[in-house]
Design an enzyme around this catalytic site. Structure first.
Site, PDB file in Angstrom:
ATOM      1  N   GLU A 135       0.129   7.079  -0.464  1.00 22.29           N
ATOM      2  CA  GLU A 135      -1.061   6.244  -0.615  1.00 22.29           C
ATOM      3  C   GLU A 135      -1.796   6.186   0.718  1.00 22.29           C
ATOM      4  O   GLU A 135      -1.358   6.773   1.714  1.00 22.29           O
ATOM      5  CB  GLU A 135      -0.690   4.834  -1.096  1.00 22.29           C
ATOM      6  CG  GLU A 135      -0.148   4.804  -2.512  1.00 22.29           C
ATOM      7  CD  GLU A 135       0.119   3.395  -3.018  1.00 22.29           C
ATOM      8  OE1 GLU A 135       0.278   3.253  -4.231  1.00 22.29           O
ATOM      9  OE2 GLU A 135       0.160   2.459  -2.210  1.00 22.29           O
ATOM     10  N   HIS A 260      -9.485  -4.605  -1.881  1.00 21.97           N
ATOM     11  CA  HIS A 260      -9.070  -3.281  -2.353  1.00 21.97           C
ATOM     12  C   HIS A 260     -10.319  -2.469  -2.662  1.00 21.97           C
ATOM     13  O   HIS A 260     -11.233  -2.948  -3.336  1.00 21.97           O
ATOM     14  CB  HIS A 260      -8.201  -3.408  -3.601  1.00 21.97           C
ATOM     15  CG  HIS A 260      -7.402  -2.172  -3.887  1.00 21.97           C
ATOM     16  ND1 HIS A 260      -7.984  -1.010  -4.349  1.00 21.97           N
ATOM     17  CD2 HIS A 260      -6.081  -1.909  -3.756  1.00 21.97           C
ATOM     18  CE1 HIS A 260      -7.038  -0.086  -4.500  1.00 21.97           C
ATOM     19  NE2 HIS A 260      -5.887  -0.615  -4.128  1.00 21.97           N
ATOM     20  N   ARG A 309      -7.126   1.143   3.757  1.00 18.29           N
ATOM     21  CA  ARG A 309      -7.980   0.460   2.783  1.00 18.29           C
ATOM     22  C   ARG A 309      -9.239  -0.138   3.386  1.00 18.29           C
ATOM     23  O   ARG A 309     -10.297  -0.135   2.757  1.00 18.29           O
ATOM     24  CB  ARG A 309      -7.174  -0.630   2.065  1.00 18.29           C
ATOM     25  CG  ARG A 309      -6.145  -0.050   1.122  1.00 18.29           C
ATOM     26  CD  ARG A 309      -5.292  -1.115   0.494  1.00 18.29           C
ATOM     27  NE  ARG A 309      -4.377  -0.518  -0.479  1.00 18.29           N
ATOM     28  CZ  ARG A 309      -3.438  -1.191  -1.113  1.00 18.29           C
ATOM     29  NH1 ARG A 309      -3.277  -2.473  -0.880  1.00 18.29           N
ATOM     30  NH2 ARG A 309      -2.645  -0.585  -1.980  1.00 18.29           N
ATOM     31  N   HIS A 370      -8.066  -8.579  -2.767  1.00 24.82           N
ATOM     32  CA  HIS A 370      -6.795  -8.040  -3.239  1.00 24.82           C
ATOM     33  C   HIS A 370      -5.578  -8.711  -2.611  1.00 24.82           C
ATOM     34  O   HIS A 370      -4.635  -9.056  -3.307  1.00 24.82           O
ATOM     35  CB  HIS A 370      -6.748  -6.542  -2.956  1.00 24.82           C
ATOM     36  CG  HIS A 370      -5.521  -5.852  -3.452  1.00 24.82           C
ATOM     37  ND1 HIS A 370      -5.113  -5.920  -4.771  1.00 24.82           N
ATOM     38  CD2 HIS A 370      -4.595  -5.084  -2.815  1.00 24.82           C
ATOM     39  CE1 HIS A 370      -4.007  -5.212  -4.931  1.00 24.82           C
ATOM     40  NE2 HIS A 370      -3.664  -4.714  -3.762  1.00 24.82           N
ATOM     41  N   ARG A 405      -3.217  -4.666   5.637  1.00 17.38           N
ATOM     42  CA  ARG A 405      -1.911  -4.259   5.114  1.00 17.38           C
ATOM     43  C   ARG A 405      -1.884  -2.781   4.732  1.00 17.38           C
ATOM     44  O   ARG A 405      -2.756  -2.297   4.027  1.00 17.38           O
ATOM     45  CB  ARG A 405      -1.559  -5.106   3.888  1.00 17.38           C
ATOM     46  CG  ARG A 405      -0.287  -4.677   3.176  1.00 17.38           C
ATOM     47  CD  ARG A 405       0.004  -5.590   2.009  1.00 17.38           C
ATOM     48  NE  ARG A 405      -1.001  -5.511   0.960  1.00 17.38           N
ATOM     49  CZ  ARG A 405      -0.921  -4.692  -0.091  1.00 17.38           C
ATOM     50  NH1 ARG A 405       0.080  -3.847  -0.194  1.00 17.38           N
ATOM     51  NH2 ARG A 405      -1.853  -4.720  -1.016  1.00 17.38           N
TER      52      ARG A 405
END
Length: 559
Positions: A135, A260, A309, A370, A405
Site C-alpha cells: 500500500e 483518505h 496518503r 479517515h 499514518r
C-alpha cells in the site's frame, strides 16, 4: 482582542447513577485494541481479578470491522523491521516518536503470528505462504489481508470468538462511557476510581450507572463524525478523547487528521459514513486520473499513485481546485472481473450498490476524514497523565503515526500497544478507592447542533486550512457551546463530545503554522522544522482548553 471562549462542560450532565457494579479493569471499546487488551489482561492479571469490556453498540460495530486493506508487519522474505521503521518514519513527516515506532515494527511480526494462532484466517498464496500486498508509503509487500478486502471483519470475528471462549470477561453492550470517576485531585495522588456509563438497554443495568474499578483502558476509537464525510462508523464521536480530556489527560497532535484520498464520492449532499476504496486497490495496480484522463500522480512522488496518503490527498484536492470538479477518478478496470471478485469482493459489491461497476466504470473518488493520528498522549506502555488511565488504538497518540499514518499500521498499533499495556498494568493496579466529589461544572450542548458543527469542521478545518478559516471555525464552535441542551439524551452527549474535540482540534491546527503530513495550511505551505518539529498538546481545566507547543526534533531525518 477577541472575546474569551465560553467554557465547555467540565463534565457531562447526567442523572445520578441508578446502579453500580465493579471490576478491577474496565476496557472501553471492542475493536482490535480493546479486545486484545481484554484477552491479554485475562491472562496477566492476578488470579481472581476481573475484566469488564464496555462497547457502545455491538461488539463488531467499531472501526476495526471496516478495515479493508490489512495489517502491516515485516513478515515477507527480504523484509525487516528496520525497513518497516524507515517507511513509517518517512510517512510520519518527522513527527513520530522513534522509540514507539521501533516497538511497533519489532514486536509487530510476533503479534500478528499470535493473531493467526488465535484463529484469524489471513489469505494465503497457492503455495501456502501468507499472501502479502503493498500500500501507499511501503517499499515492500508487507500487508497481510483476509477475505480479499475484509481483513478487519475477519480479525474482529476471531477476537469476538475468543471473547466468547472467555466467560470470565464480562461484556456490557450498548453503553456510552459518560465520564471518569476520580479518587481525588490528580496532583495529590488522585486517579481512576471508576467510570459512569449509560446503558441503552432494559433490565437491571438500564440508564446511567457507575462501575467502580482500579484501572480503565480506553480503546474507544476515533473522532470521524466531527466531519460531514468520513469513513468512520456512526459510533466514532470522540467519546474517549473527550472523557480523557475532561478528566485531566493530555491530548496530543489532534491537528493530524488523515483524510483518505480515495473515498467513493456519492454527491455533494452525502453525509456520514462514506464507502472507502482501499489503498490496496492502488497497490494492485489501479491509478488515479483526472477528467481529461491524465495520470496526475506521475512526477508528484517517486511512488506515484502509491505515495503516502497525505501526498495523494493533497494532489487530488489540488487537481479538484484547479479544474473545478468535485472529485477525481480511480481507474481499476484493467484488473478484470475475476480479480475484482476474488481480491476485492466487498468493495466491488459496495460500489455496485451505489451504481458504479469498477470492472467497467471509473470510480469517482475524493478525500474524506479517515483516521485521527493524534489522541490521548501516552508513553510507550499506554499510560496517560491520569493515574490508572491507559489508552490504545485510535483514541491514543502513542507516537507511531506522527503527522500521517502509514497505511495498515493502525491495526498493528492497536495490537502491539494493547499487549504492552497488559504487560505492565497488573503490577500497577491502584488500590480500590471511593470516588471523590466531582466539582467540575456540569453541562450539555444541544444535540441538534451536530450538523452545523460538521459543516463548519469540513469547510474550515478539513483538508485545506487557513488562519482566517480556523478563526471563523473557532467563533462558530464557540457559538455552539452556548446552545445548551433542553434534554439529557445520547445525541446531546455525543454532540458535546464532538464539540469538545472540535475546539481542541481547531486550536491545535491554528497553532501549527506550517504544512506537515496530513496538516495542510494554505497560508503556511512549507514544512518548518525550525519552529514546528514538535507537538501540540491540549489540556482542559473545568471546561477551558489550553494549547501548548512542545518542541521536538524531526524524526524522519533518522530514517
Amino acid at each position: 482582542m477577541p472575546p474569551s471562549p465560553r467554557n465547555l462542560p467540565g463534565r457531562l450532565a447526567a442523572p445520578e447513577p441508578g446502579w453500580t457494579t465493579s471490576a478491577d479493569v474496565v476496557v472501553i471499546g471492542s475493536g482490535i485494541a480493546g479486545l486484545t487488551a481484554a484477552l491479554r489482561l485475562k491472562d496477566t492479571l492476578p488470579e481472581g481479578a476481573t475484566v469488564l469490556v464496555v462497547t457502545k453498540d455491538r461488539l463488531n460495530a467499531g472501526s476495526t470491522q471496516w478495515a479493508q486493506g490489512g495489517i502491516a508487519a515485516a513478515l515477507g522474505p527480504g523484509d525487516t523491521p528496520e525497513q518497516h521503521e524507515v517507511d513509517t518514519l518517512v510517512a510520519g513527516a518527522g513527527a513520530c516518536d522513534l522509540d514507539a515506532v521501533r516497538a511497533l515494527v519489532r514486536e509487530g511480526p510476533e503479534a500478528v503470528r499470535e493473531l493467526i494462532a488465535l484463529g484469524t484466517n489471513f489469505d494465503h498464496s497457492a503455495d501456502g505462504e501468507l499472501s502479502l500486498t503493498r500500500e501507499g508509503g511501503h517499499h515492500r509487500d508487507r500487508i497481510a489481508h483476509a477475505g480479499g478486502d475484509a481483513t478487519g471483519a475477519e480479525i474482529q470475528r476471531a477476537l469476538i470468538a475468543a471473547i466468547g471462549r472467555a466467560p470470565e470477561i464480562e461484556v456490557i453492550k450498548r453503553a456510552l462511557a459518560v465520564d471518569l470517576l476520580l479518587s481525588g485531585p490528580l496532583g495529590d495522588g488522585g486517579g481512576v476510581a471508576g467510570v459512569t456509563l449509560h446503558v441503552m438497554g432494559e433490565g437491571q443495568r438500564d440508564g446511567v450507572g457507575a462501575v467502580h474499578c482500579r484501572a480503565v483502558v480506553l480503546a474507544s476509537g476515533g473522532l470521524g463524525q466531527v466531519f460531514s464525510q468520513t469513513t468512520n462508523p456512526a459510533v466514532s464521536t470522540g467519546d474517549g478523547m473527550a472523557l480523557a480530556l475532561r478528566a485531566g489527560a493530555t491530548l496530543r497532535d489532534l491537528e493530524f487528521v488523515q483524510f483518505h484520498p480515495t473515498v467513493m464520492y456519492l454527491g455533494a449532499d452525502s453525509r456520514g459514513q462514506q464507502p472507502l476504496i482501499s489503498e490496496a486497490v492502488r497497490g494492485e495496480g489501479a491509478f488515479l486520473v483526472d477528467f481529461e484522463g491524465e495520470r496526475f500522480m506521475q512526477g508528484v512522488h517517486e511512488l506515484a499513485d502509491l505515495a503516502p496518503r497525505d501526498i495523494v490527498a493533497k494532489a487530488i484536492m489540488k487537481r479538484m481546485l484547479e479544474t473545478g470538479h468535485p472529485h477525481m477518478w480511480l481507474d481499476a478496470r484493467h484488473l478484470g472481473a475475476e480479480f475484482w471478485e476474488r481480491r476485492f469482493p466487498t468493495i466491488l459489491a459496495t460500489a455496485r450498490e451505489h451504481g458504479v461497476d469498477p470492472v467497467h466504470d471509473l470510480i469517482p473518488v475524493a478525500p474524506a476524514c479517515h483516521y485521527a493520528s493524534g489522541g490521548v498522549r501516552t508513553d510507550l506502555w499506554g499510560r496517560s497523565d491520569v493515574p490508572g488511565l491507559y489508552a490504545t488504538g485510535e483514541v491514543a497518540c502513542s507516537g507511531v503515526h506522527g503527522a500521517n499514518r502509514l497505511a495498515s499500521n493502525s491495526l498493528l498499533e492497536g495490537l502491539v500497544f494493547s499487549r504492552r499495556i497488559a504487560s505492565v498494568l497488573p503490577a500497577e493496579l491502584r488500590p480500590w478507592a471511593d470516588p471523590a466529589p466531582d466539582v467540575r461544572t456540569m453541562g450539555l450542548i444541544a444535540g441538534d447542533t451536530r450538523r452545523e458543527l460538521q459543516e463548519t469542521m469540513t469547510a474550515r478545518v478539513g483538508v485545506l486550512r487557513t488562519a482566517a478559516g480556523l478563526s471563523d471555525a473557532a467563533a462558530e464552535i464557540d457559538g455552539l457551546v452556548g446552545k445548551g441542551a433542553s434534554e439529557i439524551d445520547l445525541e446531546s452527549w455525543e454532540t458535546t463530545n464532538l464539540v469538545t474535540i472540535a475546539r481542541a482540534l481547531a486550536g491545535a491546527a491554528a497553532m501549527r503554522e506550517e504544512t506537515r503530513g496530513s496538516h495542510w495550511r494554505e497560508d503556511f505551505p512549507e514544512r518548518d522544522d525550525a519552529h514546528f518539529a514538535g507537538h501540540v498538546d491540549v489540556t482542559m481545566r473545568d471546561g477551558l482548553a489550553d494549547h501548548v507547543y512542545v518542541p521536538g526534533v524531526a524524526t524522519d531525518a533518522l530514517a
